[in-house]
Design an enzyme around this catalytic site. Structure first.
Site, PDB file in Angstrom:
ATOM      1  N   ALA A   1     -18.338  -2.767  -8.759  1.00 18.41           N
ATOM      2  CA  ALA A   1     -17.625  -2.021  -9.798  1.00 18.41           C
ATOM      3  C   ALA A   1     -18.584  -1.390 -10.804  1.00 18.41           C
ATOM      4  CB  ALA A   1     -16.637  -2.933 -10.523  1.00 18.41           C
TER       5      ALA A   1
ATOM      6  N   LYS B   1       6.585  -2.795  -4.080  1.00 17.08           N
ATOM      7  CA  LYS B   1       7.178  -1.641  -3.396  1.00 17.08           C
ATOM      8  C   LYS B   1       8.575  -1.326  -3.903  1.00 17.08           C
ATOM      9  CE  LYS B   1       8.393  -4.771   0.340  1.00 17.08           C
ATOM     10  NZ  LYS B   1       7.542  -5.858  -0.181  1.00 17.08           N
TER      11      LYS B   1
ATOM     12  N   GLU C   1      -2.126   0.064  -3.830  1.00 13.23           N
ATOM     13  CA  GLU C   1      -2.490  -0.088  -2.422  1.00 13.23           C
ATOM     14  C   GLU C   1      -1.721  -1.218  -1.746  1.00 13.23           C
ATOM     15  OE1 GLU C   1      -3.499   1.035   0.732  1.00 13.23           O
ATOM     16  OE2 GLU C   1      -5.035   1.896  -0.563  1.00 13.23           O
TER      17      GLU C   1
ATOM     18  N   VAL D   1       2.154  -1.204   0.152  1.00 12.51           N
ATOM     19  CA  VAL D   1       2.458  -0.768   1.519  1.00 12.51           C
ATOM     20  C   VAL D   1       1.352  -1.250   2.444  1.00 12.51           C
ATOM     21  CG1 VAL D   1       2.870   1.189   3.048  1.00 12.51           C
ATOM     22  CG2 VAL D   1       3.637   1.300   0.676  1.00 12.51           C
TER      23      VAL D   1
ATOM     24  N   ILE E   1      -4.060  -3.212   4.426  1.00 16.30           N
ATOM     25  CA  ILE E   1      -4.432  -1.972   5.130  1.00 16.30           C
ATOM     26  C   ILE E   1      -4.556  -0.839   4.111  1.00 16.30           C
ATOM     27  CG2 ILE E   1      -3.789  -0.378   6.979  1.00 16.30           C
ATOM     28  CD1 ILE E   1      -1.879  -2.587   8.007  1.00 16.30           C
TER      29      ILE E   1
ATOM     30  N   GLY F   1       6.379 -18.639   7.862  1.00 12.51           N
ATOM     31  CA  GLY F   1       6.181 -18.086   6.528  1.00 12.51           C
ATOM     32  C   GLY F   1       6.234 -16.569   6.467  1.00 12.51           C
TER      33      GLY F   1
ATOM     34  N   GLU G   1      11.752 -14.656   4.731  1.00 12.09           N
ATOM     35  CA  GLU G   1      12.371 -15.418   3.646  1.00 12.09           C
ATOM     36  C   GLU G   1      13.588 -16.182   4.163  1.00 12.09           C
ATOM     37  OE1 GLU G   1      11.068 -15.578   0.707  1.00 12.09           O
ATOM     38  OE2 GLU G   1       9.579 -13.980   0.907  1.00 12.09           O
TER      39      GLU G   1
ATOM     40  N   ASP H   1      13.037  -3.303   3.424  1.00 16.48           N
ATOM     41  CA  ASP H   1      11.608  -3.362   3.139  1.00 16.48           C
ATOM     42  C   ASP H   1      10.879  -2.157   3.749  1.00 16.48           C
ATOM     43  OD1 ASP H   1       9.076  -5.271   2.516  1.00 16.48           O
ATOM     44  OD2 ASP H   1       8.820  -4.382   4.498  1.00 16.48           O
TER      45      ASP H   1
ATOM     46  N   LYS I   1       8.883   1.167   1.857  1.00 13.62           N
ATOM     47  CA  LYS I   1       7.505   1.555   2.155  1.00 13.62           C
ATOM     48  C   LYS I   1       7.434   2.994   2.656  1.00 13.62           C
ATOM     49  CE  LYS I   1       6.207  -3.212   3.288  1.00 13.62           C
ATOM     50  NZ  LYS I   1       5.925  -4.157   4.384  1.00 13.62           N
TER      51      LYS I   1
END
Length: 442
Positions: free
Chosen positions: A35, A107, A131, A134, A138, A189, A192, A203, A207
């Site tokens: 950074a 999201k 980032e 979504v 990735i 996991g 839900e 969902d 996205k």
């Protein structure tokens, strides 16, 4: 004005928030070197107080009230990881109004309040990075927003939801029925206790709306995304599609963009077994983005989990920290958004696709003829017909029906929907047809 230390306030210490703290505790010297400035996690806001880690020799301050973080004039970056629409929306807007920059993995709040959030960011000369919202770890947001900035984005499609991909993988590879595969996803996991947001496509639609909004510089609302869930896909159809047609089922989000016209949809899709997506397994996500200059670009990786998502959040923090430290943050927007832009949402009924249709026919003369005549009346051209004598789909055992599979040529969605509705009145059909679109993804 350049800053020697960038102060970070973390709101939300769930799975992802804890992962972010772990990354800072483990990798702080590396993060600061990359950074180019000192990074200080000065606050953690959470409903439950737990031992906070030592990061760079000091512990963050704790509060149960996120407003304490936003009110601190020393905080430069607010990290929103509480999820849901509220109070996340109020938190983000308050942080921007207070002159802070934001990174979020949320999201739902972005897809639902895109216009409000990015209009507020423009007005406050603040930055919102997202980032992790979504694709987990990735870097598809940076890819679309920065890496492909020279392109007109014409198509985005992908496996956007790890839960549904995990379910389909277990069904295809181990022969699990849908309820058993869902339970396996919950045990691992990836789903839900209430899995409706995943299996109903909510969902994935959120996205896809974010990606399409980013690509168009407008706002594609979640309500504008045509959505169908995963339930109803039969094990028999999966086996038949692969064995006889060379097709594999995936739960896809697809957005076709033509200027200001957008056709966005989320639904199960049969794709060629030799397409790269056919080998995307379990909780992994994958995206194809087609630009007019670059052609197809593929992104692939883990779309969920504490560490992959925390990786994306911390990367956003570092991007922001560089700009804050250099006195450049907010001089130029991160997201190009035109609040006056009017996007035209394409009517799904007018769009054409190939279709896989399975009719459950009682063993009597004339049923197949009635079905083909019905399709003909709606000008739906048949590419092939398959009747599996002696092979019965599990859903048809009780009704002693025989499966008849019809694959169509490209046909308008509206015509197919009407024909399927009318098929309920055809004598000799034992149940509602199974319907899955076919897409070569070219």
């Amino acid at each position: 004005m350049k800053r020697g230390t960038v102060n970070i306030g973390l709101v939300g210490r769930g799975v992802v928030g804890s992962g972010v703290l772990d990354v800072f505790e483990k990798n702080l010297p590396v993060l600061e070197a990359k950074a180019g400035t000192r990074l200080r996690v000065s606050w953690v806001a959470s409903r439950h107080r737990r031992n906070l880690p030592l990061i760079g020799g000091e512990r963050p301050r704790y509060t149960a009230n996120w407003r304490d973080v936003v009110a601190d004039p020393a905080v430069d970056i607010v990290v929103e990881l509480i999820g849901g629409e509220e109070p996340a929306r109020t938190l983000i807007l308050s942080a921007l109004k207070s002159g802070k920059h934001v990174t979020t993995a949320n999201k739902a709040v972005l897809a639902t309040h895109w216009q409000e959030i990015f209009s507020a960011a423009q007005a406050a000369r603040g930055l919102v990075y997202f980032e992790a919202a979504v694709g987990g770890g990735i870097p598809v947001i940076q890819g679309v927003n920065e890496g492909l900035a020279a392109n007109r984005i014409e198509r985005i499609y992908g496996i956007l939801n790890g839960t549904t991909n995990y379910i389909l993988t277990r069904m295809a590879e181990e022969g699990l029925k849908f309820p058993a595969a869902l339970k396996a996803a919950q045990a691992a996991g990836f789903a839900e206790a209430d899995p409706s947001a995943d299996i109903d496509g909510i969902d994935a639609a959120q996205k896809l709306a974010i990606l399409a909004s980013l690509a168009t510089t407008g706002w594609v609302r979640v309500a504008d995304v045509h959505r169908e869930g995963l339930t109803g896909l039969d094990q028999w159809d999966m086996n038949f599609a692969l064995r006889r047609l060379g097709l594999v089922p995936k739960f896809l989000g697809i957005a076709d963009i033509d200027g200001d016209s957008v056709f966005a949809r989320v639904h199960p899709t049969l794709i060629p077994e030799n397409h790269p997506f056919a080998n995307v397994r379990h909780e992994y996500n994958a995206f194809f983005v087609h630009g007019d200059a670059v052609g197809d670009v593929m992104f692939y990786g883990k779309g969920a989990g504490a560490w992959p998502t925390a990786s994306a959040v911390v990367s956003d923090i570092m991007y922001l920290a560089r700009q804050v430290a250099g006195g450049m943050a907010g001089r130029m927007p991160y997201v190009t958004f035109d609040a006056q832009k009017k996007l035209e949402m394409a009517d799904p009924s007018t769009r054409s696709a190939r279709h896989y249709l399975r009719f459950s026919a009682q063993d009597r003369p004339g049923v197949l003829a009635s079905v083909t005549q019905l399709l003909s009346r709606h000008e739906i051209s048949i590419a092939s017909v398959h009747q599996e004598n002696g092979v019965v789909a599990e859903s048809d055992v009780v009704k002693k029906a025989v499966p008849i599979v019809i694959v169509t040529h490209a046909a308008p969605e509206g015509a197919v929907a009407t024909a399927l509705k009318e098929s309920r009145r055809v004598r000799g059909l034992a149940r509602r047809p199974v319907h899955v679109r076919i897409d070569s993804l070219k």
